[in-house]
Design a protein around this motif. Sequence first.
Motif, mmCIF file in Angstrom:
data_model
loop_
_atom_site.group_PDB
_atom_site.id
_atom_site.type_symbol
_atom_site.label_atom_id
_atom_site.label_comp_id
_atom_site.label_asym_id
_atom_site.label_seq_id
_atom_site.Cartn_x
_atom_site.Cartn_y
_atom_site.Cartn_z
ATOM 1 N N THR A 180 22.811 17.337 -30.506
ATOM 2 C CA THR A 180 23.000 16.061 -31.188
ATOM 3 C C THR A 180 21.866 15.165 -30.713
ATOM 4 O OG1 THR A 180 24.519 15.466 -29.415
ATOM 5 C CG2 THR A 180 25.493 16.168 -31.475
ATOM 6 N N PRO A 183 20.385 10.226 -26.484
ATOM 7 C CA PRO A 183 20.426 8.787 -26.747
ATOM 8 C C PRO A 183 19.054 8.110 -26.899
ATOM 9 C CG PRO A 183 20.774 9.196 -24.414
ATOM 10 C CD PRO A 183 20.725 10.541 -25.085
ATOM 11 N N VAL A 233 23.384 13.598 -18.612
ATOM 12 C CA VAL A 233 24.504 14.536 -18.704
ATOM 13 C C VAL A 233 24.007 15.978 -18.694
ATOM 14 C CG1 VAL A 233 25.938 12.903 -19.991
ATOM 15 C CG2 VAL A 233 24.505 14.550 -21.234
ATOM 16 N N LEU A 234 24.920 16.890 -18.424
ATOM 17 C CA LEU A 234 24.653 18.318 -18.554
ATOM 18 C C LEU A 234 24.224 18.600 -19.990
ATOM 19 C CD1 LEU A 234 25.066 21.083 -17.044
ATOM 20 C CD2 LEU A 234 27.299 21.174 -18.158
ATOM 21 N N VAL A 263 20.991 16.134 -26.871
ATOM 22 C CA VAL A 263 21.887 16.777 -25.905
ATOM 23 C C VAL A 263 22.407 18.084 -26.505
ATOM 24 C CG1 VAL A 263 24.049 16.563 -24.594
ATOM 25 C CG2 VAL A 263 22.561 14.566 -24.881
ATOM 26 N N ARG A 265 24.941 21.169 -27.004
ATOM 27 C CA ARG A 265 26.383 21.438 -26.918
ATOM 28 C C ARG A 265 26.684 22.275 -25.684
ATOM 29 N NH1 ARG A 265 29.126 21.884 -32.452
ATOM 30 N NH2 ARG A 265 29.169 19.659 -32.922
ATOM 31 N N ARG A 288 27.982 14.987 -34.673
ATOM 32 C CA ARG A 288 28.951 14.846 -33.580
ATOM 33 C C ARG A 288 30.306 15.308 -34.076
ATOM 34 N NH1 ARG A 288 25.311 11.104 -32.250
ATOM 35 N NH2 ARG A 288 24.552 11.608 -30.174
ATOM 36 N N ARG A 289 31.065 15.909 -33.156
ATOM 37 C CA ARG A 289 32.387 16.370 -33.546
ATOM 38 C C ARG A 289 33.328 15.185 -33.714
ATOM 39 N NH1 ARG A 289 32.475 21.117 -29.274
ATOM 40 N NH2 ARG A 289 32.352 19.276 -28.008
#
Lengths: 289, 204
Positions: A180, A183, A233-234, A263, A265, A288-289
């Motif tokens: 996705t 940011p 984030v991971l 990022v 998934r 995005r989900r």
Amino acid sequence: MTDRALCVVRAGALTTVQDRGRPGHAHLGVPRSGALDAPAAALVNRLVGNVPEAAVLETTLNGCSLRPRSTVVVAVGGAPCPVTVDGRPAPWGAPVRVPAGALLDIGPARRGVRSYLGVAGGVAVEPVLGSRSTDLLSGLGPPPLADGAVLPLGRPVGPPAHVDAAPQPGPPAELVLRVTPGPRDDWFTADAVRTLLTRAYRVSPASNRIGLRTEGPALARAVPGELPSEGVVLGAVQVPPESGPVVFLADHPTTGGYPVVAVVRAADLAAAAQATPGTPVRFTAVGRR
Amino acid sequence: MRTLPVGDDALLVELSSGDEAQALHAELLRRRAAGELTVGEIVPAARTVLLDGLSEPSRLAARLAGWNIPHVPPRAEEAIEIPVRYDGPDLADVAALWGVPRHEVARIHAAAEFRVAFCGFAPGFGYLTGLPDRYDVPRRATPRTAVPAGSVALAGPYTGVYPRSSPGGWQLIGTTDAVLWDHARVRAALLAPGARVRFLPVGS
């Protein structure tokens, strides 16, 4: 010392103790760490009757050799590799009984990068902040295995699974990473974002537990310089200058100043952990989900 | 305040200043303690707060806009006191950058009240704010390959204390015997985000 222990005969290129890591301490600068191919680690634990939190061994490319002091049940998963007990072939992806004093050899990965060894009772080194994982960025947790080291084992809690061979996904011929954007995609030109999502990259040999480094077309910046340090984030795809995109894996730093363009998934990171240098990489955009 | 979605289950909240980020961080901790917020990680940084491990990030983003965040974070806890020998190898350079005599660096630094804005770089390494803007200093042109543990150092608007020996480019002004990181302690990190800190000059 208890006789429930593994003696390290051949540590291999890089073999570490890993469990599900130590999330929840990122605000103190503590990486999450944990097995890079988490489904493979979970599977070998299941095969030997362990709880999911039990610590396993994660090898890198050329396996390792161990001698248990007492008879133990083990299972090897993740990257497919030859498994022998005192030189005799033993199954991969299934529970194996290793007699006390016998030599268990986990051979070089036939495909993929990281094989996992689950041992009934789990590797019982002292936990740090609730985890036994070796964190190669911050140095928390036990050191990587060294020849001659002795690893204590916990008590088995359940019977091994009754399976002949557990199905496991093979390491990828092409690594497709669903991302996705953002940011900080606005720090790149629209062309650069298109480039990332349409062109081919490949896995760099400089990849490690901190990040999957890639080589490929450069991504032009719309905004120069560095951001003030911010949490990452991971799976974050960070783009340092003079380098291809880096996908952050378990030992990633908790904050960073290079812009994160997208990022990956979480479900795609296990495949990233098994992609050998040179493997083609494609980043594809998903909503995005 | 601007909220940026990060992947599927995280949110990066961007503020216009470090003070606002610290205020939001304090408010997020308060709401989490009160059971109003379920989140895996709250990671403050220079001008942002990252919320990771959210089940519905877009819903929280919408809620955040309506929050009334107290400007000054609550000051419930006592300040942590860190004894420092102001004997760092970069003391003269910092004095020159500040335009003060060398011995004034300790007085100015120890007079300020600091707050841990965020942690990063290494476990227990806090980025402390509290010095007036005019005392911002650049990093050293050439980083050191090994900065000793306990070094008290300056870079940009921040003061930091190295929890263990590591490479570093900050200006070293002093040394402390305080243990910044000990994972056997209940609170492994001496300096967690939000903590108040004072440096106490001690003889070298």
